[in-house]
Design an enzyme around this catalytic site. Structure first.
Site, short mmCIF file in Angstrom:
data_model
loop_
_atom_site.label_atom_id
_atom_site.label_comp_id
_atom_site.label_asym_id
_atom_site.label_seq_id
_atom_site.Cartn_x
_atom_site.Cartn_y
_atom_site.Cartn_z
N SER A 1 3.61 5.75 -2.32
CA SER A 1 3.13 4.85 -1.27
C SER A 1 3.92 3.56 -1.27
CB SER A 1 1.66 4.53 -1.50
OG SER A 1 1.53 3.81 -2.71
N LYS A 2 3.92 2.95 -0.11
CA LYS A 2 4.62 1.71 0.12
C LYS A 2 4.18 0.63 -0.86
CE LYS A 2 6.28 -0.06 4.47
NZ LYS A 2 6.13 0.02 5.89
N ARG A 3 2.88 0.67 -1.21
CA ARG A 3 2.36 -0.40 -2.05
C ARG A 3 3.02 -0.43 -3.42
NH1 ARG A 3 -3.50 0.33 -2.48
NH2 ARG A 3 -3.31 1.53 -0.56
N GLN A 4 3.52 0.71 -3.88
CA GLN A 4 4.11 0.73 -5.22
C GLN A 4 5.64 0.72 -5.20
OE1 GLN A 4 2.32 3.01 -8.27
NE2 GLN A 4 0.38 3.22 -7.19
N GLY A 5 6.23 0.44 -4.07
CA GLY A 5 7.70 0.38 -4.03
C GLY A 5 8.20 0.81 -2.67
#
Ligand code: GLU
Length: 479
Positions: free
Chosen positions: A251-255
């Site tokens: 996911s975008k939140r982790q990279g």
């Protein structure tokens, strides 16, 4: 003859997972001497993003993935953009109605909403309650003739087990009671993904559907549609999910997840492609660095894993560094140039080639060339200096020693690695100190950093006048 397709929906950026799907299709097609097709699935107008197709094409080109048929190349099964094929889907929806495999549904969004809410309240999975499934043909025709808005739904058989074989996952089964009477044609006459996807896969004579695991639950619907039309389904291969380090879905939140972000952050296409090729596929050798030709030669769907593949950013960084190391400074020059220009660093090609040579072994990405090595282009301002390094090496004695050494350096006629080293070592010996007692303070004075390429190479590249100027300035102003 192998015919595969990459079928993106133009909804924005290209996800690294999509690039992997495109890559596996490409490798499979090239390995088998088959045809790689690009098809744009743009029938969901609510998710359409302006410019997304162009961006996708650019991204594929950057990655080196080529197509034999598609919106640019054309081909015998065109058009390759679904929004230009809507008439075809309507015709096929009518055919399904005529075969009793689909039916018009007149339920309003409000009614569907009520049904859904009631099901949720009762704790049952939300599904269409099939109210219109049993309308007589006469009644349905009358309502259509009167202009009543309607969709076309699939008539999912009741009490059947849908079975298919997946090259990666083996035999898969779905109970038909879990399958909704899916909408095939929307009230605006546009098809849904399911109808358009299988009509096109059939008409484009796709032999293998290679796509992400998130499409596995759609596959029984597709298998039923092939059956309903009396068509032979293609072979399926659902690729494992890409995961974050904590094994959640990437996911975008982790990279970064957009290919564009990797490109803009200085990753080489060869490295990203090599890295993604190994996200789910196990080559038989332990070797990890593969050129695209080698990937084509070795790629095989049988060696794709079922289990999700963890997106290991450190491994990507390592791989990118390996690819940078394998390039010549001349090959790297055009990639580094724009980064220098963006910072307004002015330097001739000869100079930049020397900087690249000095730094090549130490960078992981292209921007590292300018981020780690800004001192090749502008004098250090000591604002981001490592205080621990400084207090250890920039002592009053160190300053005095450098002051004493400076005239000897200034007197040097040839400013190259060996003469510099010789001068510094002789001075150290004459003063009964280790060479390190000079090397560290010089490095700090000239670069403002505690790390970097070998000091004598670095001084050689920066040149005599500039190096001496920086050392003098540091001796007189840096406390
Ligand atoms: N349009 C779908 C996507 O965006 C295609 C899925 C498939 O390959 O069937 O991924």
């Amino acid at each position: 003859m192998v015919r595969v397709r990459f079928a993106p929906s133009p909804t924005g950026y290209v996800h690294v997972g999509s690039l992997r799907t495109a890559l596996y299709n490409y490798l499979f097609a090239r390995h088998h001497g088959g045809v790689n097709i690009l098809r744009i699935e743009d029938t969901d107008r609510t998710r359409y993003v302006e410019g997304a197709v162009e961006n996708m094409l650019r991204t594929m080109e950057w990655a080196g993935i080529t197509f034999d048929e598609g919106p640019i190349q054309g081909g015998p099964c065109g058009p390759y953009v679904q929004s230009e094929r809507t008439e075809l889907y309507r015709k096929h929806a009518d055919e399904l109605i005529a075969r009793g495999k689909a039916y018009p549904c007149f339920c309003t969004p409000e009614r569907l909403d009520q049904v859904r809410k009631a099901q949720q309240a009762a704790g049952i999975p939300p599904m269409y309650d099939r109210l219109c499934r049993n309308l007589t043909k006469e009644e349905a025709d009358k309502r259509i003739a009167s202009g009543e808005a309607h969709v076309v739904r699939m008539r999912v058989p009741i009490g059947e087990v849908v079975r298919f074989h997946d090259i990666i996952r083996g035999d898969v089964e779905f109970d038909s009671k879990t399958i909704d009477d899916q909408v095939l044609l929307k009230s605006d006459g546009f098809p849904t993904y399911h109808l358009a996807n299988i009509v096109d896969d059939h008409l484009m004579q796709i032999t293998h559907v290679i796509r992400g695991e998130e499409w596995l639950p759609s596959t029984p619907k597709h298998v039923l549609l092939y059956e309903a039309f009396g068509w032979e389904p293609p072979k399926f291969a659902h690729l494992p999910l890409l995961l974050n380090a904590d094994r959640s879905k990437l996911s975008k939140r982790q990279g970064d997840v957009a290919v564009e972000d990797y490109r803009d952050n200085g990753y080489l296409p060869e490295a990203l492609v090599n890295f993604l090729a190994l996200m789910g596929w196990n080559p038989s050798a332990t070797e990890e660095l593969f050129s695209i030709d080698e990937l084509i030669r070795q790629f095989d769907l049988e060696r794709v894993n079922k289990a999700g593949a963890v997106f290991n950013r450190e491994k990507l960084d390592w791989m990118n560094a390996e690819y940078i190391r394998k390039m010549t400074p001349a090959e790297l020059l055009p990639l580094v140039r724009p980064l220098l220009e963006a910072r307004n660093y002015v330097a001739g090609d000869e100079y930049v080639l020397q900087v690249i040579h000095a730094m090549q072994e130490r960078v992981r990405t292209l921007p590292d060339f300018v981020d780690f090595a800004s001192y090749f282009f502008v004098p250090p301002d000591f604002t981001d200096v490592d205080e621990k390094y400084k207090s250890k090496h920039w002592t009053p004695e160190a300053k005095e020693r450098l002051r004493a050494l400076l005239p000897k350096l200034e007197a040097l006629e040839t400013w190259d690695h060996d003469s510099l080293e010789c001068t510094v070592r002789e001075f150290a010996e004459a003063n009964g100190i280790s060479a390190g007692k000079l090397i560290h303070p010089i490095r700090l004075a000239v670069t403002g950093k505690g790390m970097g390429p070998g000091l004598f190479e670095l001084l050689h590249v920066i040149g005599k006048a500039e190096s001496v100027r920086r050392m003098e300035k540091a001796v007189s102003t840096l406390n």
